[in-house]
Structures are given as C-alpha cells and as structure tokens.
Design a protein around this motif. Sequence first.
Motif, PDB file in Angstrom:
ATOM      1  N   ASP A  14      13.577  -0.247  23.859  1.00 40.91           N
ATOM      2  CA  ASP A  14      12.781  -0.385  22.633  1.00 40.91           C
ATOM      3  C   ASP A  14      13.437  -1.278  21.593  1.00 40.91           C
ATOM      4  N   THR A  15      14.753  -1.456  21.680  1.00 41.86           N
ATOM      5  CA  THR A  15      15.463  -2.193  20.628  1.00 41.86           C
ATOM      6  C   THR A  15      16.123  -3.473  21.114  1.00 41.86           C
ATOM      7  N   GLY A  16      16.295  -3.599  22.429  1.00 42.31           N
ATOM      8  CA  GLY A  16      17.099  -4.702  22.943  1.00 42.31           C
ATOM      9  C   GLY A  16      18.574  -4.422  22.712  1.00 42.31           C
ATOM     10  N   TRP A  17      19.363  -5.464  22.629  1.00 38.50           N
ATOM     11  CA  TRP A  17      20.802  -5.298  22.413  1.00 38.50           C
ATOM     12  C   TRP A  17      21.060  -4.848  20.982  1.00 38.50           C
ATOM     13  N   ILE A  18      21.895  -3.833  20.858  1.00 37.14           N
ATOM     14  CA  ILE A  18      22.203  -3.259  19.551  1.00 37.14           C
ATOM     15  C   ILE A  18      23.619  -2.696  19.597  1.00 37.14           C
ATOM     16  N   GLU A  19      24.292  -2.715  18.465  1.00 36.97           N
ATOM     17  CA  GLU A  19      25.649  -2.189  18.424  1.00 36.97           C
ATOM     18  C   GLU A  19      25.612  -0.664  18.310  1.00 36.97           C
ATOM     19  N   SER A  20      26.354  -0.016  19.180  1.00 38.65           N
ATOM     20  CA  SER A  20      26.413   1.449  19.187  1.00 38.65           C
ATOM     21  C   SER A  20      27.847   1.899  18.974  1.00 38.65           C
ATOM     22  N   LYS A  21      28.000   2.971  18.224  1.00 36.01           N
ATOM     23  CA  LYS A  21      29.321   3.562  18.076  1.00 36.01           C
ATOM     24  C   LYS A  21      29.665   4.344  19.338  1.00 36.01           C
ATOM     25  N   VAL A  22      30.923   4.300  19.709  1.00 41.74           N
ATOM     26  CA  VAL A  22      31.416   4.996  20.892  1.00 41.74           C
ATOM     27  C   VAL A  22      32.421   6.047  20.435  1.00 41.74           C
ATOM     28  N   PHE A  23      32.111   7.314  20.754  1.00 44.91           N
ATOM     29  CA  PHE A  23      32.951   8.422  20.311  1.00 44.91           C
ATOM     30  C   PHE A  23      33.617   9.093  21.505  1.00 44.91           C
ATOM     31  N   PRO A  24      34.930   9.287  21.482  1.00 43.17           N
ATOM     32  CA  PRO A  24      35.551  10.176  22.462  1.00 43.17           C
ATOM     33  C   PRO A  24      35.031  11.593  22.250  1.00 43.17           C
ATOM     34  N   PHE A  25      34.775  12.290  23.332  1.00 43.27           N
ATOM     35  CA  PHE A  25      34.218  13.644  23.229  1.00 43.27           C
ATOM     36  C   PHE A  25      35.084  14.519  22.334  1.00 43.27           C
ATOM     37  N   GLY A  26      36.402  14.416  22.494  1.00 45.06           N
ATOM     38  CA  GLY A  26      37.304  15.265  21.733  1.00 45.06           C
ATOM     39  C   GLY A  26      37.385  14.926  20.258  1.00 45.06           C
ATOM     40  N   TYR A  27      36.840  13.769  19.857  1.00 41.10           N
ATOM     41  CA  TYR A  27      36.890  13.362  18.451  1.00 41.10           C
ATOM     42  C   TYR A  27      35.875  14.142  17.616  1.00 41.10           C
ATOM     43  N   ILE A  28      34.771  14.540  18.231  1.00 40.13           N
ATOM     44  CA  ILE A  28      33.650  15.121  17.491  1.00 40.13           C
ATOM     45  C   ILE A  28      33.954  16.577  17.144  1.00 40.13           C
ATOM     46  N   GLU A  29      34.023  16.864  15.881  1.00 38.14           N
ATOM     47  CA  GLU A  29      34.266  18.222  15.416  1.00 38.14           C
ATOM     48  C   GLU A  29      32.975  19.036  15.434  1.00 38.14           C
ATOM     49  N   PRO A  30      33.059  20.346  15.612  1.00 36.09           N
ATOM     50  CA  PRO A  30      31.860  21.188  15.572  1.00 36.09           C
ATOM     51  C   PRO A  30      31.084  21.000  14.278  1.00 36.09           C
ATOM     52  N   GLY A  31      29.769  20.872  14.399  1.00 36.98           N
ATOM     53  CA  GLY A  31      28.898  20.735  13.245  1.00 36.98           C
ATOM     54  C   GLY A  31      28.647  19.307  12.802  1.00 36.98           C
ATOM     55  N   VAL A  32      29.471  18.357  13.228  1.00 37.62           N
ATOM     56  CA  VAL A  32      29.289  16.959  12.848  1.00 37.62           C
ATOM     57  C   VAL A  32      28.108  16.378  13.608  1.00 37.62           C
ATOM     58  N   GLU A  33      27.221  15.665  12.901  1.00 42.86           N
ATOM     59  CA  GLU A  33      26.054  15.059  13.528  1.00 42.86           C
ATOM     60  C   GLU A  33      26.332  13.598  13.861  1.00 42.86           C
ATOM     61  N   ILE A  34      25.939  13.183  15.054  1.00 42.80           N
ATOM     62  CA  ILE A  34      26.079  11.807  15.516  1.00 42.80           C
ATOM     63  C   ILE A  34      24.672  11.257  15.739  1.00 42.80           C
ATOM     64  N   GLU A  35      24.302  10.253  14.979  1.00 43.02           N
ATOM     65  CA  GLU A  35      22.974   9.668  15.115  1.00 43.02           C
ATOM     66  C   GLU A  35      23.003   8.521  16.111  1.00 43.02           C
ATOM     67  N   GLY A  36      21.976   8.486  16.965  1.00 39.80           N
ATOM     68  CA  GLY A  36      21.875   7.399  17.927  1.00 39.80           C
ATOM     69  C   GLY A  36      21.408   6.110  17.277  1.00 39.80           C
ATOM     70  N   PRO A  37      21.762   4.954  17.841  1.00 40.58           N
ATOM     71  CA  PRO A  37      22.368   4.829  19.163  1.00 40.58           C
ATOM     72  C   PRO A  37      23.873   5.094  19.122  1.00 40.58           C
ATOM     73  N   ALA A  38      24.328   5.853  20.109  1.00 46.63           N
ATOM     74  CA  ALA A  38      25.746   6.173  20.198  1.00 46.63           C
ATOM     75  C   ALA A  38      26.083   6.505  21.641  1.00 46.63           C
ATOM     76  N   ILE A  39      27.338   6.360  21.959  1.00 44.38           N
ATOM     77  CA  ILE A  39      27.865   6.728  23.274  1.00 44.38           C
ATOM     78  C   ILE A  39      28.973   7.750  23.061  1.00 44.38           C
ATOM     79  N   ILE A  40      28.893   8.864  23.784  1.00 40.10           N
ATOM     80  CA  ILE A  40      29.940   9.884  23.734  1.00 40.10           C
ATOM     81  C   ILE A  40      30.518   9.985  25.134  1.00 40.10           C
TER      82      ILE A  40
END
Length: 686
Positions: A633-659
């Motif tokens: 739907d968007t074509g090429w777009i920059e996405s943030k990449v998060f290590p799984f262990g970086y994400i603290e409980p309760g923190v929201e990650i909005e797409g586009p993103a890679i975990i």
Amino acid sequence: MRFAVDTGGTFTDLVVENDDGSCSMFKARTTPEDPVAGVLDALGVAAEAFGMPREELLSRGGILIHGTTHAINAIITGRTAKTAFITTEGHGDMLVLREGGRADTFNFTQKFPEPYVPRRLTFEVPERIYADGSIIKPLETDAVLAIIEALKEKQVEAVGVCLLWSIANSDHEEQIAALFEEHLPDVPYTLSHRLNPAIREFRRASSVVVDASLKPMMGRYMRSLEGRLRDAGFNGRTLVLTSQAGVIDAADAAESPIHIVNSGPSMAPVAGRFFAGQDSGISDAIIADTGGTTYDVSIVRKGRIPTSRETWIGPRYRGVMIGLPWIDVRSVGAGGGSIAWIDSGGLLHVGPQSAGSDPGPVAYGRGGTQPTVTDASLMLGHIDPDFFLGGSMSLDLDAAENAIRTVVAEPLGLDVASASDAIITIATESMVQAINDITVNQGIDPQEVVLVGGGGAAGLNSVRIARRLGCRQLIIPEVGAALSAAGALMSDLKAEYYGAFFATTADFDHEGSQRVLDGLGERCREFAEGPGANSFGSRTEFRVSARYATQVWDIEVPLRGNSLATQADVDGFIEDFHAAHKALFSFADPASPIEIIGWTAQVSCSFSETPALRLSSNEESGEPRARKTYFGDTGWIESKVFPFGYIEPGVEIEGPAIIENSFTTIVVDPGAVARRKPSGTLVIDV
C-alpha cells in the motif's frame, strides 16, 4: 532442567527450561536423513550458548520431550513396513470398500484409492462373534497356523488383526495373539480391541494396520533416540509428543506408534491456549504455527482444544484414515520455505512444494534455485540478511533477487519488489483459507477471536492474515518462534482409554453405562499410579461419542463428572449434547433421543506446577535502527527496527516497524500498533 525438541521440515527447535523456570530457545537445521542428528545438533548449539560441553548440559536434564514427523512422513512416502491384515472370513474387503464417501461425488475419472494393505496380504480367518459377544463360530486354529506360514513365506514385517465384534468379545483376537507369540515371535502385531475398541469396522481396521506398519521403523527410531541421547550424556526420561496434545514414554510410543503420527503440530494449540488466556483474556483463539514447510492451524473453543476422529492423512475419503482422536489441526503447504512458481496460464502460485532445509531458500546459498517466501521477505527488507538466526547465518541477497526476477518478476511484468509482495500476498491467502476451513466452516467467526502466531516465520505476514480475517488481536508470544516446543513443556503425560457400549436416553441403561465408566476410570488410576507416579498431580476426564437417533455420525461431548448413575446425571449430559450440537451445526433437536456409541477416559499427569513463561537473559537487546522496507500500500518506506529485548512492557510501537530477535522477525505493517505485555508477549492491534 527440561528439554523440548520439535523437529520441523526446515529447523529443529529446542526450548530449554532452566532450573529457575526461565526458558532459552535454540534452533538447528533439520537433518531429514537422520532426524536424531538434528536433535543432537540443537542440543550442541544450546551447550555452546551455556558455555559447557554438550555432555554436561545433557547430564543436568531430567526430562527430554521430543516431537517428530518421522511417522507421518513414513506414511506419506510409503516407507512403512510390509504389513499383513487378518480379519473375519467374508470381510476381506474391509480396507478396500472403506466407508463409501467421496469428496467429489460425480467425478468418475478419479480412480478408487488403493487399500493401505494390498488385497494379496489380506487374510480371512474362519470365526464369527455376534454384537452381544456370543460366539457363533469358534476360531479355527489350524487356519490361523496356515496363515502364519503364509506370512513367513511372504516375509511380512508386521500384522494388523481386526475381527468383527472383537470389541464385544476379544477372545478370538487374543487366541491369534497367543499363536503369533509362539509361532511368529519376531513380527510385531496390533490387535483392534486393544488399540481402538470402537464401533465402525473400517476405522478400527485402518488404525490397526497403520499402527502395525509403523512398529518396526518407530521401534528402531525410538531405540536410536534413547540410545544416542544416553551415549551423549542424557540419563533422564525421554518422552514423545502425541497427536492428542500430551506426551508418552518413548518405549510406549514404540509399542503404539499411531499415537505419535501427528506429534509436533498438536503442541502449538496447548501453548496458544495458555498465551491467549494470559495475554488477551479471550477463551476462543486461532493458533497458527508457521514453519518452513507447512502452516498448521488449530483452534481453542471456550478454553478447550477440540479433537476429531475424522483424521485423514491425504485427501478426505481417499487418504489414510487414522481412526483415533487427534487434535484438529489443518495444514497447508505454505511456510517460509514454500516455493513460488508460475503455471502454464501465467498465474502465480506459492507452495505446496517447499525448499525444506536442504537446499532451503535461494538466499541460504546451499544450491536452491526456486524463490521462496523467505526470499521474498528478504527482498522486501523485512528480514535482515546479516542477522538471520542471530547472525549465525548470512543470507545471499543477490541470489534471492536474481531468482525472484527470473522466475516471477519478469514473467509477470513486475519489478522485484512488487513480485516479492505478490508472493507474500498469495501465501497469505492460502493461510487465510486454511483458517476459514477450521473456523467459518465450524461456525466460528474469526472477528470474535484472537489470533496467536507461532513458528519461526509467523511474524512475516501475521498482521496481514489478522487483517484479512478481521481478528480482534494478534498475539506473538515471546517463545512463539518455537511455539510447539514451548507447548511441549506445558503438556501433560496422557493416556486415553476407549470403550464401546450402546446406550440410549430413550431407555437409559444406568448400570451398564456406569460399568463402562468405572472400568475406564480404573485403567486411568492404574496409569496415574504407574507412569504418572512422580507427577505433581493427575486428573481424569470422561467423554462420550453420541448422536441423535438415526444419525450416521456422532460428536464427542465431555461428561460433567465421572458418573451417569442417576437421571440427573443423564439430564445434564442431554443438555450438554444439545448445546454442543447447536454450536457445531446451528441446530438442536430436543425431541429426539440421544444414542451413545463410544466412551473415552483421558488421564493427565502434570510434570510442572507452572508452565514456562519467560525467556532467560539470552534475549537480545540493543538500540533501534532503521531500514527501507516495502509494503504493497505504501511502496518503499523507512521502518524502525527494534530488538525484541529493547521493548519495555507497555511501550507502543506504531507501524511500519520491524521487531526481531535471533529466532524470528515480526513485521508490524503500517497502521498497526504493537505493545509488549509484562509476560513478554507481543500484542498487536492490527
């Protein structure tokens, strides 16, 4: 310390439960030519991570639970033992005629399926027993001895025995067994009244010959597994996953291998049920386990995992019928290794062919030439070529690009990114249809349930699947990349016992029914005091197979207790049957009497007071980064990449993103929002 190993088509997953209750996950490439070697390789990877020799790691283990596809693969490929079938005189065509069903009623171009045991290896023995157990014609011993000589001459490797109404009187089958023990001691055999004492001869006969045909091979496999583990330093108890979402001792699996035919996939719903309840509070869930070769789908209804006796390996009516209860798991050939191809009409397909573990996807650099789902995800920027399996394996981006361009993009007139997105879209649609088969077709609305994604490739398109279905939420457990192996650590030592006794609510036989229940209950108590003696506790559940009068097929209904001794007990069962029938078929018929034709008792012995919940400190952390990713739907777009262990409980990650972590990559599409629960589970509002 406990180990759970699930041998998949591409990778062998290992989950280690540490002494403090935390878990560690590991993966190694599956070795199809020697699956036990893949198990030992995965244990070697774990030992290296723990900084100790494999022998020392294994010496600390008390239990190893193994899930294997060895038995089902043997059935599919025809590598089972040369098996004979013995039945009552006049009924030699039992395996040929089957039950008369046809999936495509008016397609007469389809050849009639071959019987599991060829007619030339089917032998009829003079004997006859009535349905009430009375003997009309005694067993002719001389005829059995003549058959045994014929079996020796034909070099038969296993024998299945199914005589008419042996479930009412097993005397003749036991006489045949005694003759086998004396005159054919080295050939394994299976008796129908011991394995599957159920009404309907074809199902009983089919289960018997399948079980017998697996005994030589699975006996060798189990002895090899236990012996090689022992040689490697493991002195604990080796258990094997069953098709009923439980575990049994390896020695028992060798004696009744039919119980482990659907070994690995049955564990995913056990883990999925736990995580759905813990992290969403919803008792209805779809469990999707995405491996390298298949996409396995199961459901949880009101906290229960449904089982089915309508279990076929291959097409319905034409494949091999198991005839015993299985966890209802539907599989399609769609996974990370599924191959994309163009047919003669120019249409794109994905699967069912798979690159497996050898050679694997093109990007693996092991000789694969056909593009796969993994190659497509790599070209979309969803997978990091330098961080596959935590960086232990580098992917060949150029090779994947060239394969997709040559095989898919150029024939369709697309660029590589659009072609890659099309591959993921087609794979997604195959997976959605598999889910529809097990939900919509059974009266379940996917919009009212939660989707639990598991398997190493689950995160690549689970958001797409959830959106396509309209699911309320998507859950990716912290141990989701090895969901079946994690489920193994949550599973119980189980045994099921069956009885055949006809009863009708029009004139209920309380005494006869209670006699059957008491007998099954006693067998459960013996199991709990024997193999289950060292467990934390046991529980027994009774179920009955029942139908409205004049119906052909039955459904299974749990009993509220262990008794039908009083009319109040029967009234409770009647109420439950009507409710279950309405849930499955959208109608009930309270005016009709109900017939019970089968009885089941299941005993479960727990090995753990609390299931494995959290990964240990081997989980990666680090800082977020960014990379270009492609979405339709968007074509090429920059996405943030998060290590799984970086994400603290309760923190929201909005797409586009890679975990991502070492075991999986989770794609959070644009518009979706992911947050981590205190349990470690990732919950995505799609």
